[in-house]
Motif scaffolding. Structure first.
Motif, short mmCIF file in Angstrom:
data_model
loop_
_atom_site.label_atom_id
_atom_site.label_comp_id
_atom_site.label_asym_id
_atom_site.label_seq_id
_atom_site.Cartn_x
_atom_site.Cartn_y
_atom_site.Cartn_z
N LYS A 44 71.41 55.88 10.52
CA LYS A 44 72.62 55.15 10.92
C LYS A 44 73.14 54.31 9.77
O LYS A 44 72.34 53.78 8.99
CB LYS A 44 72.29 54.20 12.08
N ASN A 45 74.46 54.20 9.71
CA ASN A 45 75.00 53.23 8.75
C ASN A 45 74.92 51.84 9.40
O ASN A 45 74.57 51.73 10.59
CB ASN A 45 76.41 53.61 8.29
N LEU A 46 75.24 50.80 8.64
CA LEU A 46 75.01 49.44 9.16
C LEU A 46 75.85 49.16 10.42
O LEU A 46 75.38 48.53 11.36
CB LEU A 46 75.31 48.40 8.08
N ARG A 47 77.07 49.67 10.44
CA ARG A 47 77.94 49.43 11.60
C ARG A 47 77.39 50.10 12.87
O ARG A 47 77.34 49.52 13.94
CB ARG A 47 79.35 49.94 11.28
N MET A 48 76.94 51.37 12.67
CA MET A 48 76.37 52.08 13.83
C MET A 48 75.09 51.40 14.29
O MET A 48 74.80 51.33 15.49
CB MET A 48 76.01 53.52 13.43
N TRP A 49 74.32 50.93 13.34
CA TRP A 49 73.06 50.26 13.67
C TRP A 49 73.33 49.04 14.57
O TRP A 49 72.65 48.84 15.59
CB TRP A 49 72.35 49.85 12.37
N GLN A 50 74.34 48.25 14.17
CA GLN A 50 74.69 47.07 14.96
C GLN A 50 75.02 47.46 16.41
O GLN A 50 74.51 46.86 17.36
CB GLN A 50 75.91 46.40 14.31
N GLY A 51 75.81 48.51 16.56
CA GLY A 51 76.18 48.97 17.90
C GLY A 51 74.98 49.46 18.69
O GLY A 51 74.81 49.16 19.87
N THR A 52 74.11 50.22 18.01
CA THR A 52 72.93 50.77 18.69
C THR A 52 71.98 49.65 19.14
O THR A 52 71.40 49.72 20.23
CB THR A 52 72.17 51.73 17.75
N LEU A 53 71.84 48.64 18.29
CA LEU A 53 70.97 47.51 18.66
C LEU A 53 71.44 46.89 19.98
O LEU A 53 70.66 46.66 20.90
CB LEU A 53 70.99 46.44 17.56
N ILE A 54 72.75 46.64 20.07
CA ILE A 54 73.31 46.01 21.27
C ILE A 54 73.17 46.95 22.48
O ILE A 54 72.70 46.55 23.55
CB ILE A 54 74.81 45.67 21.04
N ASP A 55 73.54 48.20 22.29
CA ASP A 55 73.55 49.17 23.39
C ASP A 55 72.14 49.35 23.96
O ASP A 55 71.91 49.21 25.18
CB ASP A 55 74.10 50.50 22.85
N ASN A 56 71.18 49.63 23.07
CA ASN A 56 69.81 49.87 23.55
C ASN A 56 69.21 48.63 24.21
O ASN A 56 68.57 48.72 25.25
CB ASN A 56 68.88 50.28 22.38
N PHE A 57 69.45 47.48 23.60
CA PHE A 57 68.85 46.26 24.12
C PHE A 57 69.45 45.92 25.49
O PHE A 57 68.74 45.55 26.42
CB PHE A 57 69.07 45.11 23.13
N PHE A 58 70.78 46.08 25.60
CA PHE A 58 71.43 45.76 26.87
C PHE A 58 70.95 46.72 27.97
O PHE A 58 70.60 46.30 29.07
CB PHE A 58 72.95 45.82 26.71
N SER A 59 70.92 48.03 27.63
CA SER A 59 70.56 49.03 28.65
C SER A 59 69.09 48.97 29.03
O SER A 59 68.74 49.11 30.19
CB SER A 59 70.85 50.44 28.14
N LYS A 60 68.22 48.81 28.00
CA LYS A 60 66.78 48.94 28.27
C LYS A 60 66.08 47.62 28.55
O LYS A 60 65.01 47.61 29.13
CB LYS A 60 66.10 49.64 27.09
N ARG A 61 66.66 46.51 28.11
CA ARG A 61 65.97 45.22 28.28
C ARG A 61 66.68 44.32 29.29
O ARG A 61 66.04 43.68 30.11
CB ARG A 61 65.90 44.55 26.90
#
Ligand code: SF4
Length: 339
Positions: A44-61
């Protein structure tokens, strides 16, 4: 035949990218070129990484807390996410994903591959620090976002649900010999109303996700109908289902109407492109396929954002033979040249 909107979108961008993503990539270390395609596909590039961090954390945690009817402690969760991001950065920086004893399951939420490490894309330390600050801010903002229920914040909306079903991957629906099996981020029920929600993390205001949501709505409708019948409950009505995109980065919401017309339009789209997808998903083994049969695109913008670019260039330069040492030389020369 299993139909996938992301497969189709890759196919329409570039046939060779489709080959790297869906035919060649394999997580095993048995074939170096397949493993490299897998690592690039995951990167992932840095921008995608930021989005994935939010998405995964919100959905899974965070969503599972609401499912258990617990009010999340957002400040503590924001700190937790920053710690996860730091661990992921370190994992990627040390290239631990190249360790043959390492698996995604073993690494858990620490697993990450960033293009700045894998492909030598230049970056500044402050870009990474800005991501830590931004993800903390976003997590703190999320409970105050608006929601599909007028007058309720997202926090109140989730807490007042009678039923939440997150991250649904096992619902499917057969249509004209094609299996639709979309990933559904969340189904929220309250009384008779059923909301199908897709979390977004992209900044794009022009991307059209409506077809994806219509298909998710159709699959949800048929699966809820089946489950109601098994329990002796009445069938759901199409108008009881509403489709929403909610952008977790900024709280923007978009509603799509699930009607007979919009459902028919989405199913027509699936049918229209079934041959194209079938033609390139040949159900052959990877070593029976020839990379040369998959055309490259002539659109520079597609290549510019393609994760497989270094591998694509290397294979073209090297007569389609993968040589890991030469591949890494190419990556370092691009790093030196800052491209
Ligand atoms: S770099 Fe360009 S041509 Fe090569 S796979 Fe990617 S999009 Fe296709």
């Amino acid at each position: 035949m299993e139909w996938s909107i992301s497969k189709l979108s890759t196919l329409r961008q570039c046939h060779r990218k489709f080959y790297f993503s869906y035919e060649l990539a394999d997580f095993h270390f048995t074939h170096a070129v397949r493993r490299k395609a897998f690592e690039l596909g995951q990167s992932k590039n840095l921008r995608m990484w930021q989005g994935t961090l939010i998405d995964n954390f919100f959905s899974k945690r965070i969503i599972p807390l609401y499912k258990e009817r617990k009010a999340p402690d957002y400040p503590a969760l924001a700190d937790e996410l920053v710690e996860i991001a730091k661990r992921q950065f370190s994992f990627s920086e040390q290239r631990l994903y190249r360790d043959k004893t390492m698996t995604k399951t073993k690494a858990g939420d620490t697993y990450q591959i960033l293009d700045i490490h894998e492909c030598g894309v230049p970056y500044k330390e402050e870009d990474v620090l800005a991501i830590y600050t931004r993800i903390r801010e976003i997590i703190l903002q999320i409970p105050e976002y608006g929601s599909p229920d007028p007058g309720k914040t997202l926090h109140q909306y989730l807490l007042s649900s009678s039923y939440l079903q997150p991250d649904i991957r096992y619902w499917s629906y057969e249509f004209e010999g094609i299996t639709l099996n979309p990933q559904i981020d969340l189904v929220r029920r309250n009384g008779k109303s059923i909301h199908v929600i897709d979390w977004k993390v992209s900044d794009s205001t022009t991307s059209d996700y409506s077809k994806q949501l219509y298909l998710a709505g159709i699959v949800a409708f048929h699966n809820i109908k089946k489950s109601n019948r098994e329990k002796g409950f009445p069938d759901p009505k199409l108008e009881e289902i509403s489709l929403f995109e909610i952008n977790l980065m900024n709280g923007n919401r978009k509603q799509h109407e699930l009607t007979r017309e919009s459902s028919a339009g989405a199913l027509d789209y699936v049918y229209q492109f079934r041959d194209e997808q079938e033609q390139l998903s040949q159900n052959k083994k990877w070593d029976e396929l020839r990379i040369e049969d998959y055309q490259t695109t002539d659109k520079k913008e597609t290549c510019m954002f393609c994760k497989f670019k270094p591998l694509c260039i290397h294979l073209i330069n090297n007569n389609f033979k993968y040589d890991e040492n030469e591949y890494y030389k190419l990556v370092s020369s691009r790093q030196l040249a800052g491209i």
